[in-house]
Scaffold this motif. Sequence first.
Motif, PDB file in Angstrom:
ATOM      1  N   TYR A 133      43.417  32.055  28.163  1.00  0.00           N
ATOM      2  CA  TYR A 133      43.952  32.309  27.107  1.00  0.00           C
ATOM      3  C   TYR A 133      43.878  32.154  26.119  1.00  0.00           C
ATOM      4  O   TYR A 133      43.837  32.069  25.035  1.00  0.00           O
ATOM      5  CB  TYR A 133      44.702  33.451  27.285  1.00  0.00           C
ATOM      6  N   GLU A 153      37.291  38.746  28.332  1.00  0.00           N
ATOM      7  CA  GLU A 153      36.771  39.537  29.553  1.00  0.00           C
ATOM      8  C   GLU A 153      36.592  38.628  31.316  1.00  0.00           C
ATOM      9  O   GLU A 153      36.724  38.879  31.914  1.00  0.00           O
ATOM     10  CB  GLU A 153      35.066  40.372  28.730  1.00  0.00           C
ATOM     11  N   LEU A 156      39.864  38.768  32.769  1.00  0.00           N
ATOM     12  CA  LEU A 156      40.189  39.957  33.421  1.00  0.00           C
ATOM     13  C   LEU A 156      39.885  40.407  34.254  1.00  0.00           C
ATOM     14  O   LEU A 156      40.399  40.953  34.854  1.00  0.00           O
ATOM     15  CB  LEU A 156      40.209  41.067  32.439  1.00  0.00           C
ATOM     16  N   HIS A 159      41.664  38.378  36.418  1.00  0.00           N
ATOM     17  CA  HIS A 159      43.461  39.111  36.797  1.00  0.00           C
ATOM     18  C   HIS A 159      43.045  40.167  35.618  1.00  0.00           C
ATOM     19  O   HIS A 159      43.730  40.325  34.618  1.00  0.00           O
ATOM     20  CB  HIS A 159      44.266  37.576  36.598  1.00  0.00           C
ATOM     21  N   PRO A 160      43.346  40.929  36.364  1.00  0.00           N
ATOM     22  CA  PRO A 160      42.752  43.072  35.565  1.00  0.00           C
ATOM     23  C   PRO A 160      44.983  42.713  35.600  1.00  0.00           C
ATOM     24  O   PRO A 160      44.251  44.034  34.647  1.00  0.00           O
ATOM     25  CB  PRO A 160      42.247  43.421  36.718  1.00  0.00           C
ATOM     26  N   ASP A 161      45.498  42.510  36.014  1.00  0.00           N
ATOM     27  CA  ASP A 161      46.934  43.261  35.878  1.00  0.00           C
ATOM     28  C   ASP A 161      47.253  41.743  34.357  1.00  0.00           C
ATOM     29  O   ASP A 161      48.771  42.175  34.003  1.00  0.00           O
ATOM     30  CB  ASP A 161      47.811  43.330  36.655  1.00  0.00           C
ATOM     31  N   HIS A 162      46.737  41.428  33.976  1.00  0.00           N
ATOM     32  CA  HIS A 162      46.972  40.543  32.055  1.00  0.00           C
ATOM     33  C   HIS A 162      47.479  40.924  31.255  1.00  0.00           C
ATOM     34  O   HIS A 162      46.172  41.232  30.284  1.00  0.00           O
ATOM     35  CB  HIS A 162      46.241  39.542  32.435  1.00  0.00           C
ATOM     36  N   ALA A 165      46.530  39.390  27.545  1.00  0.00           N
ATOM     37  CA  ALA A 165      45.061  39.271  27.746  1.00  0.00           C
ATOM     38  C   ALA A 165      44.678  40.383  27.015  1.00  0.00           C
ATOM     39  O   ALA A 165      43.252  40.757  26.394  1.00  0.00           O
ATOM     40  CB  ALA A 165      44.452  39.177  29.186  1.00  0.00           C
ATOM     41  N   LYS A 166      45.353  41.974  27.809  1.00  0.00           N
ATOM     42  CA  LYS A 166      44.483  42.720  27.707  1.00  0.00           C
ATOM     43  C   LYS A 166      45.321  43.544  25.849  1.00  0.00           C
ATOM     44  O   LYS A 166      43.883  44.456  25.612  1.00  0.00           O
ATOM     45  CB  LYS A 166      45.335  44.278  28.225  1.00  0.00           C
ATOM     46  N   LYS A 169      42.054  41.341  23.488  1.00  0.00           N
ATOM     47  CA  LYS A 169      41.249  42.212  23.855  1.00  0.00           C
ATOM     48  C   LYS A 169      40.956  43.124  23.177  1.00  0.00           C
ATOM     49  O   LYS A 169      39.874  42.973  21.888  1.00  0.00           O
ATOM     50  CB  LYS A 169      41.095  42.471  25.140  1.00  0.00           C
TER      51      LYS A 169
END
Length: 417
Positions: A133, A153, A156, A159-162, A165-166, A169
């Motif tokens: 990050y 990307e 994520l 770590h898709p639940d960050h 970062a979402k 993005k």
Amino acid sequence: MNKYICIILFLYGFTAFTQQPIFKGDPDKAFETARELAFNKQRKEAQDTLRLILTKYPNYHDIRSFLASTYSWDGDYKSAKKEFVYVLKQNPKRLDTWEAAIKNELYSEAPKSALNMANSALSHFPNNPEILYLKASAEDQLNHKEDALKTIENLLKEHPDHNKAKTYKLGLIESISFNTIGLKSSVDLYSEVFDPMQYYLVNYARQTKYGSIHLKANLSNRFASTGAQFEVDLYPRLAKGLYGYANFGVSNSFLYPEIRYGAELHKSFPKSIEGSLGFRALKYQNTTTIYTGSIGWYTGNDYWSFRAYVTPGNPKASKSGTLSYRKYRNNANNYLNIEVGIGFSPEINRFIFEGNNENTIINLKSQKLNLGYFFSSKNNMHIWGIQTGVSHQEISFDPGNYFLVYSFGLSWDLKFM
């Protein structure tokens, strides 16, 4: 003899005076006290205590790292970096120290150094979400937004639940979405005399480092005819706080001017004030030139502006003006717009100029009230608008009598990379 004794005593006293005091006591308790001082806005006392502990325990890395953080909080980024580098050379496996050191470089507006530190940290902590990050933040500060997006990307993927970062993005995608296509449809309903008039607009816009360019196609159905007009708008960046506007359009329909062109300069001033001066020219059978200027003021989430039009003519010039107010919500794409205007301007009021009736048209009396609400999708890639208004307008062939014009419009814009 007494002379030598005095010299020896002086040297001894000077040496004793210049010697640094050595810490004596429990370093953990002293560290705890220093932290309390630092968090209670007694930063200098805390730093004195921390430096004293380090005289005896120079490799107590928690203390040195915390001292560096206090320097960073005070804006002494150079001293902070020196202490962070010392700790990381001794122990490069300190994740929290890497994070604090990279943030210190970002705070000091040294994104290149921050990026180098982030890459070094990733060699010890591969795919660490916080380091990734911070790396993206450094790339963003360097204006390498595409690289920042790739880094986020990658974060994520692992770590898709960050959540941070979402959100980041979405902001990056918006910032590098340099293209916009838009559609607009509106209708004017007259209380008498005229049938409804329909207007459509297709727009493509491209942001560049030199400014933006807009290609527009206008289509209207009015006065029992359908016609089109094609325009190019340019908004070049000329200097800091100064940009321009240039327009050129053509049409082969009597519903629009055969040729239209214009230019304007916009300047920012202190106190969140901006102003502009320019002109528009509309060529029907003759060319009508309109002079225009505006002044605007930002205050918090509110924006006030006034734009005036002056159209020379006989027996006198036509003058009109519009006062606008915008109430912004969470960003520039979400706002309420209110407009109140008086006077007639051929730049705004779309009547036919034919048979040398320019002077009659531009001297018509008119009053208007318009409302608009604009809002965007969560990712700010879709922007919608709803507009409505009413005008009280003098009838061109029956001076002194008026009709009402009710306007309704919808718009949609899509941003993409």
